[in-house]
Design an enzyme around this catalytic site. Structure first.
Site, PDB file in Angstrom:
ATOM      1  N   ASP A  13      57.199 -45.817 -13.997  1.00 20.72           N
ATOM      2  CA  ASP A  13      56.471 -45.384 -12.797  1.00 20.72           C
ATOM      3  C   ASP A  13      55.105 -46.046 -12.595  1.00 20.72           C
ATOM      4  O   ASP A  13      54.098 -45.352 -12.362  1.00 20.72           O
ATOM      5  CB  ASP A  13      56.293 -43.863 -12.827  1.00 20.72           C
ATOM      6  N   ASP A  51      59.552 -43.360  -9.388  1.00 19.25           N
ATOM      7  CA  ASP A  51      59.616 -42.044  -8.760  1.00 19.25           C
ATOM      8  C   ASP A  51      59.856 -42.241  -7.267  1.00 19.25           C
ATOM      9  O   ASP A  51      59.207 -43.096  -6.639  1.00 19.25           O
ATOM     10  CB  ASP A  51      58.291 -41.302  -9.000  1.00 19.25           C
ATOM     11  N   HIS A  53      60.383 -39.673  -4.170  1.00 18.23           N
ATOM     12  CA  HIS A  53      60.508 -38.308  -3.672  1.00 18.23           C
ATOM     13  C   HIS A  53      60.776 -38.248  -2.165  1.00 18.23           C
ATOM     14  O   HIS A  53      60.136 -38.989  -1.397  1.00 18.23           O
ATOM     15  CB  HIS A  53      59.223 -37.523  -3.941  1.00 18.23           C
ATOM     16  N   HIS A  57      59.515 -32.080  -1.196  1.00 16.56           N
ATOM     17  CA  HIS A  57      60.057 -32.035  -2.557  1.00 16.56           C
ATOM     18  C   HIS A  57      59.554 -30.790  -3.276  1.00 16.56           C
ATOM     19  O   HIS A  57      58.431 -30.329  -3.040  1.00 16.56           O
ATOM     20  CB  HIS A  57      59.629 -33.295  -3.315  1.00 16.56           C
ATOM     21  N   HIS A  86      53.218 -37.154  -3.269  1.00 18.15           N
ATOM     22  CA  HIS A  86      53.062 -38.486  -3.849  1.00 18.15           C
ATOM     23  C   HIS A  86      54.398 -39.211  -3.885  1.00 18.15           C
ATOM     24  O   HIS A  86      55.453 -38.589  -3.792  1.00 18.15           O
ATOM     25  CB  HIS A  86      52.475 -38.391  -5.268  1.00 18.15           C
ATOM     26  N   LYS A 111      64.250 -42.147  -9.588  1.00 15.37           N
ATOM     27  CA  LYS A 111      64.428 -40.768 -10.039  1.00 15.37           C
ATOM     28  C   LYS A 111      63.582 -39.846  -9.168  1.00 15.37           C
ATOM     29  O   LYS A 111      62.695 -40.294  -8.446  1.00 15.37           O
ATOM     30  CB  LYS A 111      64.038 -40.624 -11.510  1.00 15.37           C
ATOM     31  N   CYS A 156      55.891 -38.200 -17.601  1.00 18.87           N
ATOM     32  CA  CYS A 156      57.125 -38.982 -17.508  1.00 18.87           C
ATOM     33  C   CYS A 156      57.395 -39.825 -18.742  1.00 18.87           C
ATOM     34  O   CYS A 156      58.548 -39.975 -19.154  1.00 18.87           O
ATOM     35  CB  CYS A 156      57.113 -39.824 -16.240  1.00 18.87           C
TER      36      CYS A 156
END
Length: 220
Positions: A13, A51, A53, A57, A86, A111, A156
């Site tokens: 990330d 990441d 999203h 979320h 974010h 993810k 993470c």
């Protein structure tokens, strides 16, 4: 420590929203980018996670009435820290840091794209059950030992290392190529960094410095 053909670098990330000035800025997050670029040159196999999203979320404080960033809610799958909005899909904040340069990376794994469940780990969603597919990919490629770097050390990176270890991979955290969020927590441990240090120690996951990894000529 000698690198093997079955080793891989897992870069977690390294995205704009986690950099200073970003929506969920991690202090000094941009300082690790040159180090990660250098580190990646030592590995034949590099995997990036991103990441990714959707709007509303479950991890966004704005999704929940009367909640603030860094509050913790009880989600159907357990405790969930709430964050500022974010890494929204298709935004500049979700893009990789522009100075990240790893042209030989073999996979970008996204993810956190399911609206109703967060995903810290590169291996499992936060229910600790739903797989991302990374474990199967690594097994089919016969990649057995993973060196983890990126953001954030205490979320993470931590959960990716522990889940990878639990799934049978040897995992090693390259500590100087990570940075933490470092949130206060209740209980015996004062911060999420101390909690992470303890969790990695319990799992016997080593934390090393990048200098311990020798320079090697990549095969491609």
């Amino acid at each position: 420590m000698q690198l093997q053909p079955t080793d891989a670098l897992l870069v977690i990330d390294v995205q704009n929203d986690f950099m200073p000035g970003g929506a969920l800025a991690i202090p000094d997050g941009d300082a690790i980018v040159p180090l990660i670029n250098t580190l990646a040159q030592k590995f034949d196999h590099v995997i990036l996670t991103q990441d990714w999203h959707p709007t509303q979320h479950i991890s966004f404080a704005s999704t929940h009435s009367a909640k603030n960033p860094f509050d913790v809610i009880e989600a159907p799958y357990g405790p969930q820290t709430l964050w500022p909005e974010h890494v929204l899909q298709h935004t500049e904040g979700a893009a990789f840091h522009p100075a990240l340069h790893i042209p030989h990376a073999e996979l970008i794994l996204r993810k956190g794209f399911r609206r109703h469940i967060d995903s810290y780990s590169a291996f499992l969603e936060n229910d600790h059950h739903t797989p991302t597919g990374l474990a199967g990919y690594l097994r089919e490629r016969n990649l057995q030992r993973l060196f983890l770097c990126g953001l954030a050390y205490d979320f993470c990176v931590r959960y990716s290392a522990i889940d990878g270890h639990t799934l049978g991979f040897e995992t090693i955290v390259v500590e100087d190529a990570t940075r933490p969020v470092n949130l206060p927590i209740s209980g015996l441990l004062p911060t999420t960094v101390a909690e992470t240090d303890a969790a990695l120690a319990i799992a016997s996951i080593p934390r090393i410095q990048s200098a311990a990894i020798p320079t090697a000529s990549r095969t491609h």
